[in-house]
Structures are given as C-alpha cells and as structure tokens.
Design a protein around this motif. Structure first.
Motif, PDB file in Angstrom:
ATOM      1  N   UNK A 190      45.740   2.677  68.544  1.00 47.37           N
ATOM      2  CA  UNK A 190      44.983   3.763  67.901  1.00 47.37           C
ATOM      3  C   UNK A 190      45.075   5.076  68.674  1.00 47.37           C
ATOM      4  N   UNK A 191      45.053   5.012  70.009  1.00 47.54           N
ATOM      5  CA  UNK A 191      45.104   6.258  70.781  1.00 47.54           C
ATOM      6  C   UNK A 191      46.402   7.019  70.504  1.00 47.54           C
ATOM      7  N   UNK A 192      47.491   6.295  70.258  1.00 49.13           N
ATOM      8  CA  UNK A 192      48.763   6.983  70.012  1.00 49.13           C
ATOM      9  C   UNK A 192      48.774   7.604  68.614  1.00 49.13           C
ATOM     10  N   UNK A 193      48.045   6.999  67.692  1.00 47.75           N
ATOM     11  CA  UNK A 193      47.964   7.579  66.337  1.00 47.75           C
ATOM     12  C   UNK A 193      47.143   8.868  66.391  1.00 47.75           C
ATOM     13  N   UNK A 194      46.068   8.814  67.162  1.00 48.23           N
ATOM     14  CA  UNK A 194      45.226  10.011  67.320  1.00 48.23           C
ATOM     15  C   UNK A 194      46.054  11.141  67.948  1.00 48.23           C
ATOM     16  N   UNK A 195      46.864  10.781  68.933  1.00 56.33           N
ATOM     17  CA  UNK A 195      47.719  11.776  69.592  1.00 56.33           C
ATOM     18  C   UNK A 195      48.706  12.387  68.608  1.00 56.33           C
ATOM     19  N   UNK A 196      49.295  11.534  67.763  1.00 60.30           N
ATOM     20  CA  UNK A 196      50.253  12.018  66.766  1.00 60.30           C
ATOM     21  C   UNK A 196      49.590  12.982  65.792  1.00 60.30           C
ATOM     22  N   UNK A 197      48.377  12.627  65.391  1.00 61.84           N
ATOM     23  CA  UNK A 197      47.646  13.458  64.430  1.00 61.84           C
ATOM     24  C   UNK A 197      47.394  14.848  65.020  1.00 61.84           C
ATOM     25  N   UNK A 198      46.965  14.844  66.265  1.00 66.12           N
ATOM     26  CA  UNK A 198      46.670  16.114  66.937  1.00 66.12           C
ATOM     27  C   UNK A 198      47.947  16.958  67.075  1.00 66.12           C
ATOM     28  N   UNK A 199      49.027  16.299  67.508  1.00 69.09           N
ATOM     29  CA  UNK A 199      50.285  17.019  67.737  1.00 69.09           C
ATOM     30  C   UNK A 199      50.846  17.587  66.434  1.00 69.09           C
ATOM     31  N   UNK A 217      54.178   0.218  71.542  1.00 70.26           N
ATOM     32  CA  UNK A 217      53.146   0.289  70.498  1.00 70.26           C
ATOM     33  C   UNK A 217      52.750   1.722  70.146  1.00 70.26           C
ATOM     34  N   UNK A 218      53.748   2.574  69.889  1.00 73.67           N
ATOM     35  CA  UNK A 218      53.451   3.909  69.349  1.00 73.67           C
ATOM     36  C   UNK A 218      54.135   3.997  67.980  1.00 73.67           C
ATOM     37  N   UNK A 219      53.727   4.943  67.130  1.00 73.56           N
ATOM     38  CA  UNK A 219      54.307   4.991  65.777  1.00 73.56           C
ATOM     39  C   UNK A 219      55.822   5.202  65.785  1.00 73.56           C
ATOM     40  N   UNK A 220      56.454   4.790  64.694  1.00 77.98           N
ATOM     41  CA  UNK A 220      57.905   4.945  64.538  1.00 77.98           C
ATOM     42  C   UNK A 220      58.333   6.390  64.779  1.00 77.98           C
ATOM     43  N   UNK A 221      59.605   6.521  65.119  1.00 79.77           N
ATOM     44  CA  UNK A 221      60.174   7.866  65.265  1.00 79.77           C
ATOM     45  C   UNK A 221      60.173   8.311  66.707  1.00 79.77           C
ATOM     46  N   UNK A 222      60.149   7.356  67.637  1.00 77.46           N
ATOM     47  CA  UNK A 222      60.180   7.759  69.037  1.00 77.46           C
ATOM     48  C   UNK A 222      61.123   6.878  69.853  1.00 77.46           C
ATOM     49  N   UNK A 238      68.754  17.882  68.510  1.00 79.54           N
ATOM     50  CA  UNK A 238      67.801  18.598  67.647  1.00 79.54           C
ATOM     51  C   UNK A 238      67.283  19.878  68.279  1.00 79.54           C
ATOM     52  N   UNK A 239      66.932  20.819  67.424  1.00 81.16           N
ATOM     53  CA  UNK A 239      66.248  22.028  67.904  1.00 81.16           C
ATOM     54  C   UNK A 239      64.758  21.774  67.796  1.00 81.16           C
ATOM     55  N   UNK A 240      64.199  22.176  66.675  1.00 80.70           N
ATOM     56  CA  UNK A 240      62.785  21.904  66.433  1.00 80.70           C
ATOM     57  C   UNK A 240      62.616  20.419  66.149  1.00 80.70           C
ATOM     58  N   UNK A 241      61.610  19.828  66.711  1.00 84.85           N
ATOM     59  CA  UNK A 241      61.377  18.423  66.378  1.00 84.85           C
ATOM     60  C   UNK A 241      59.908  18.078  66.566  1.00 84.85           C
ATOM     61  N   UNK A 242      59.555  16.949  65.992  1.00 83.87           N
ATOM     62  CA  UNK A 242      58.161  16.528  66.053  1.00 83.87           C
ATOM     63  C   UNK A 242      57.780  16.181  67.488  1.00 83.87           C
ATOM     64  N   UNK A 243      56.549  16.489  67.828  1.00 83.47           N
ATOM     65  CA  UNK A 243      56.076  16.213  69.186  1.00 83.47           C
ATOM     66  C   UNK A 243      55.449  14.818  69.228  1.00 83.47           C
ATOM     67  N   UNK A 244      56.284  13.850  69.545  1.00 85.87           N
ATOM     68  CA  UNK A 244      55.820  12.472  69.555  1.00 85.87           C
ATOM     69  C   UNK A 244      55.160  12.072  70.884  1.00 85.87           C
ATOM     70  N   UNK A 245      55.547  12.739  71.956  1.00 88.60           N
ATOM     71  CA  UNK A 245      55.146  12.191  73.260  1.00 88.60           C
ATOM     72  C   UNK A 245      53.655  12.315  73.536  1.00 88.60           C
ATOM     73  N   UNK A 246      52.930  13.135  72.785  1.00 93.57           N
ATOM     74  CA  UNK A 246      51.497  13.248  73.070  1.00 93.57           C
ATOM     75  C   UNK A 246      50.812  11.885  72.903  1.00 93.57           C
ATOM     76  N   UNK A 247      51.195  11.163  71.843  1.00 96.97           N
ATOM     77  CA  UNK A 247      50.596   9.844  71.607  1.00 96.97           C
ATOM     78  C   UNK A 247      50.884   8.883  72.759  1.00 96.97           C
TER      79      UNK A 247
END
Ligand SMILES: Cc1ncc(COP(=O)(O)O)c(C=O)c1O
Length: 480
Positions: A91-100, A307-312, A348-357
C-alpha cells in the motif's frame, strides 16, 4: 457549472471513492475470483466503442471504469493468486505512486523535478546496497530506472555494444560493422533479449541460446564450446548474459563461473536478475548469487518481488558514467549546469516517477522489513514443496531456490495422458475462482507452476491448494 469547473474534480469525493475500492480489494480480496474473464471484453478490445463526443461527470465515469475493471479482473491481491510474478503492491508504494503522478513530477530532467531526481538517485543507490551490488559512485547515479526488465535488458545491450565494440557504433550503427557480434544466453533466459537484439539492429541470429543442465542453469561446457566455434568463424563474442532467476523455475546460473568466462573472452557480463536479484543478499539465498557483484550490469525488476506497482524496472551498472557516454545528447550539457538530467542516462526523456513508491517502501519497511517479506515468500514455497513430497501421486520438479514451486500429478488411474490431466486440473482449479497456478511445460512434461507473489500468502493458503488439487482429481476420477 461553468466551463472551467467541468475540468476540476473533487479529490475528497472522487479520490475517496478510489481509496474505498483499494481498501476493499486489500481487506477483502476473496470477494472476487482470482481471475475474472469476460468474452464481451475480448470483443470490445477488438471492436472499441466510438469516442465519446459529450463528456459526463467524473463520478459517472468512475462508476463505469470500476464496473469494467471488475468484470475482467486479475485479482493479484488474492493470497491464492500464484500467476507469473505479478505482485500485490505494498500500500505504501501505491500511495507514493498516487502522489508522484498527481503532482506530475518527472525524474527525467532536473528542472522538471529536482526532488524527484534526488529521490530517484537515492533509490538507485539503495537498490544497489539492498542486493549487494557495488558501483563506483562518481558524479552520477549507479544506474537508471526503466519501464520494466525488458527495457533494462535492452539498455544493457546497448551499453555493452558501445563499451565493448567501440563508440563508433554510436555514430555508424550497423554500417560500421566489422565482425558479426555475438551474445550468449541460456535457453531458459528471457525472450526480451532476442527482441532487444532485433530492436538494436543486431538481428536475432546474433543470439546463441545455450542448453541448460537438469536444474535449468546454463551448461558451462556447452557455452565454452560455442564461444570457441564463433571465434573460429571470425565472429566477435561481446556479451555474456547470466540469468539469476529464470521466469519458469527460478533457476540461477553460476554467476562466478560466467564472470570468469566473460573476462577470459573480453565480453561484457550482464546479469538478468529481473526476477531473482532482490534475493541476492538474503542469507537463505545469497549462496546462489555468488559472483553477481562481478557483473558489469544487472537488471532488477522492483515490480516483481519488491512489491511495487507494474512499470518499474532498473538497470544497475558498475560505472554510471558509461551510461552517460552512451545516452548523452550533445546538445545538452548538464555537467556545466552541475544539475543531474537523468534523460542523459537512458532512452526516455519525460517519464513517470515510479521511484517515490519504492523509496517510501524502503523508508517504511527498512531493508530488514523487506528481507522478512522475501523470507516469508520463500518459506511458503519451501513448505509447498515439502507438502508435495508427502503425496505419492504428486511429483516435485525441483526444490525451490526462489519462491516458485512447480509440481505435477504423476499418476492417475484413468486413460488420459498425464499432461492432459495436469492441464485439466489447472483449468478446473482456476475456474473455482479460489486458486490460480499457471502451467509450465518442462522437457515435455506439464507442471503446475506456483509463484508466491503476494506478501500475505501463508502456509494455509498453499495447503488449501493441495487440497483443491486433490478434490478436483477426485471429481475427475468419479466422472471418468
Ligand atoms: C528473467 C526476466 N527477465 C526479464 C523480464 C522482463 O521484465 P518486464 O516484463 O518487466 O519487461 C522478466 C519478466 O518476467 C523476467 O522474468
């Protein structure tokens, strides 16, 4: 409602609804089947609905999205979902993804996300420490996050090409080719390597797929024979890839032996540890990973057993500066600005910030907490393997090295071929909605493959799997 209000949403109402859905999925995962499929969705994916011309309220769209998701839902939160290596995210990684995502920061460039860049670099360093892979931390980070393991492997191959075959490749590409370059991988290695060679313009015939021993590890003698043969033909062996955790059975190649062979033939040594790398430093499993620290680069997929969301995914390297040399675009000079633009270290140039989660998960659990989750998953797989050994009608493929356990029904009184029985039982079990093992074809024999992807899965869950196999076999026997 005025025009601009239409584009606003009320996070506290619509966001609350999303959080309630997640809370339900986590606290009551068994309310949904392990896998819900739906032929209408299949039809819709081939024949999409028309683009809506008129908009509607967010709450209405949300209702429709939720309804659609649960009509074709792969329930990774279910503790008896054993498919692939698809985790229930922390859950903490999902919260991080949401924030990012919500604040839309990108770690691609300093000016588009200074804090995102700092957290990205710090998380890369922690990941290296977690698996025990040491890098020369110069002015740049020890690697780069990617969208997954396949992109990390492709990035490693480009890096190997530039360093071993020469930097003129960056300018000339295949037109500068002097000797056919060759890459080595075991037959159990991941298909993303062949795709990446194709993508990079080498062509798939540059890949030598080396046989494995009975446990699924690359056969060292066959590898050396093939290298000698290629040299005799005037080819240039340039990259040797060890697999640390095959997707099928979790087998880990002899990494220290591979490191020696790579050095002997001046090859880049890459370890595809997308699946297993996070176990490299765990006391129970570190013996399998001896030599990982000798690799020039390592692929890790945090969206598997961290155990973090897909895409990392992630590529760790000994020398981050080599990534800069490979990917830097001459028109940007971040060194002069003394700012870190991570788009200069990957495609990639712009990309999603996954590492916060992941950063938040490391902070929340600490490395000890994370290791405990890995140890639990391993113990559940070992418990299942022990249970399988107690039943005469079941056969274990091999003792698990990682949290993957494969077994099959080895005798059955009816006339059906055993492979068909195993396929039938896997389908029947999945249709009950309470367990989801996948199938594995191993040397002509069909196995049930059970991957412990969920940090909530315990001994009772896998005991119940064995009971379900039995009851389905019993039903099959009665129907025969
Ligand atoms: C050993 C190995 N390498 C690479 C990959 C590719 O990773 P991804 O699917 O994240 O691109 C996988 C995926 O399962 C894998 O198991």
């Amino acid at each position: 409602m005025n025009k601009s209000e239409k584009f606003e949403t009320n996070f506290l109402v619509d966001g609350q609804k999303v959080l309630e859905v997640l809370q339900q999925a986590y606290t009551n995962p068994e309310q949904y089947k392990v896998l819900t499929t739906n032929t209408q969705l299949n039809h819709r994916s081939l024949h999409p609905e028309n683009l809506p011309q008129q908009g509607c309220e967010v709450s209405q769209v949300l209702e429709e999205a939720i309804q659609m998701i649960f009509s074709g839902y792969c329930n990774v939160s279910h503790p008896q979902y054993y498919g692939y290596i698809s985790p229930k995210p922390l859950p903490v990684s999902i919260i991080g993804d949401l924030l990012a995502s919500g604040l839309n920061q990108t770690p691609g460039a300093w000016r588009a996300g200074p804090a995102a860049t700092a957290i990205e670099a710090e998380t890369l360093s922690w990941l290296g420490q977690f698996i025990g892979y040491e890098s020369n931390l110069e002015k740049v980070p020890n690697g780069i996050f990617t969208s997954g393991g396949a992109m990390a492997n492709a990035t490693a191959l480009k890096l190997a090409r530039d360093v071993v075959l020469g930097r003129e490749w960056q300018a000339e590409g295949i037109f500068g080719i002097k000797h056919k370059p060759i890459v080595y991988l075991s037959v159990e290695g991941h298909f993303s390597i062949g795709k990446a060679l194709d993508f990079l313009g080498f062509g798939r015939n540059c890949l030598r797929l080396i046989p494995v021993d009975e446990t699924g590890r690359i056969a060292l003698e066959a590898l050396q024979v093939q290298i000698q043969k290629d040299i005799k033909h005037g080819y240039k062996p340039f990259c040797l890839i060890g697999t640390a955790g095959t997707s099928a059975t979790g087998a880990v190649d002899s990494l220290d032996a591979l490191a020696r062979i790579a050095t002997d033939y001046d090859m880049w040594f890459h370890v595809d540890a997308a699946a297993g790398g996070v176990f490299a430093n765990l006391p129970e499993t570190s013996k399998y990973f001896q030599g990982i620290n000798l690799a020039n680069s390592v692929t890790i997929d945090p969206c598997k057993w961290l155990f973090v969301p897909f895409g990392m995914g992630c590529l760790l390297t000994k020398q981050g500066s080599e990534l800069v040399q490979s990917f830097q675009d001459g028109s940007h000079y971040w060194q002069e600005l003394a700012e870190l633009d991570l788009f200069q270290m990957g495609l990639p140039g712009t990309r999603q910030w996954r590492s916060l989660g992941l950063w938040m998960a490391f902070k929340h659990l600490g490395s000890d907490g994370y290791r405990q989750l890995l140890k639990n998953a391993l113990q559940v797989a070992l418990h299942l393997a022990e249970s399988v050994l107690r039943f005469d009608c079941l056969e274990l493929l091999q003792a698990p090295t990682l949290p993957v356990c494969c077994f099959r029904i080895k005798n059955y009184p009816g006339n059906l071929p055993l492979n068909e029985i195993n396929k039938f039982i896997q389908k029947a079990i999945t249709e009950t909605g309470s367990h989801y093992p996948t199938l594995l074809d191993w040397r002509g024999k069909t196995y049930l493959r059970v991957s412990i992807n969920n940090f909530s899965t315990n001994f009772d869950h896998v005991d119940s799997l064995i009971e379900t196999v039995y009851s389905e076999l019993f039903r099959l026997g009665k129907a025969a």
